[in-house]
Design a protein around this motif. Sequence first.
Motif, mmCIF file in Angstrom:
data_model
loop_
_atom_site.group_PDB
_atom_site.id
_atom_site.type_symbol
_atom_site.label_atom_id
_atom_site.label_comp_id
_atom_site.label_asym_id
_atom_site.label_seq_id
_atom_site.Cartn_x
_atom_site.Cartn_y
_atom_site.Cartn_z
ATOM 1 N N ARG A 207 0.841 -1.202 0.000
ATOM 2 C CA ARG A 207 0.000 0.000 0.000
ATOM 3 C C ARG A 207 0.877 1.253 0.000
ATOM 4 N N GLN A 208 0.683 2.124 -1.001
ATOM 5 C CA GLN A 208 1.435 3.379 -1.149
ATOM 6 C C GLN A 208 2.937 3.150 -1.314
ATOM 7 N N GLU A 231 -4.353 1.566 -4.953
ATOM 8 C CA GLU A 231 -3.844 1.946 -3.645
ATOM 9 C C GLU A 231 -2.353 1.658 -3.457
ATOM 10 N N GLU A 256 -6.423 5.245 -6.752
ATOM 11 C CA GLU A 256 -6.531 5.058 -5.303
ATOM 12 C C GLU A 256 -7.994 5.039 -4.860
ATOM 13 N N ASN A 257 -8.791 5.889 -5.460
ATOM 14 C CA ASN A 257 -10.232 5.902 -5.208
ATOM 15 C C ASN A 257 -10.933 5.865 -6.563
#
Length: 313
Positions: A207-208, A231, A256-257
Amino acid sequence: MKKVLIADDMHLSITEMLIEAGFDPDYQPKITRDEMLKVIGEFHGLIIRSKTNVDREMLDAATKLEFVGRAGAGIDKIDYPYLTSKNIRLVNAPEGNRDAVGEQTIGVLLSLLHRINLANREVKNDIWDREGNRGFELKNRTVGVFGYGFMGSSLAGKLKGFQCRVIAYDKYKSGFSNEFVEQVDLDTFKAETEILSIHVPLTAETRQLFNADFFNAFPKLKIVLNTARGEVLNSAGLLELLESGKLWGAGLDVLENEKINKLSSEEQEVFDRLKKLDNVILTPHVAGWTHESYERINRVIVNKLQEAGLAVG
């Protein structure tokens, strides 16, 4: 026969395939979570896509559940440790859409290198700019594949005919060098990659992971492609490098979204700036979403259920 709830939209061949394999399918793609919680205790199997969260609450209600079939590769919506603690089998189908992902990745890459997307728009607006749309060739460039599973290996095989160098790094795999790809360590990967294609699952570790600091460690990096999970990549960090000119371009099939009509103010600002860049190609999570993969995923899941003997008993 074992009852199987199909809780997401699937290619309609799934019911016939399951019946032929000895299951009793119940196709309810519009079922709500509340409705699922009320009936899941009646089913021995559950087949889902990315819409459905298979969390502790769902698994506790699924008192007869023996397996979960995930139509696709990602399992980030499934509480896998809790599922396995209940001796429930997980079957996913990365084999079903790997060719689609590999092809889409190459298509986006070629469009970025040769400015096909921009040139098409300009000509349709009566702009005939040959020099402004002079492209770059893929031949002799180094493509770095981060994560060498089904998707990464599919891309590597498809790149062979372009006469580029393909290197790959995978923290959890080794010994996979072959005629299509050269396995390298992380330092070599960062030092030599010009085109980065991301193929990792979404986990706490990833993640990230792909942020501005990560990208800045690649001295030759020109293009970033993400067909994995939104994400894993920090869009703001990527935007910073695109706007500075460090990167030639980016192709993002995932964000990410992905609820783009319900973004936070910060997310909206980044998204609006990404949309304005001619060297960014955005697609709506469709890399693995072809007519062929839609049906093939069904066959992969049903075959795996049969091979595991889950239709028996």
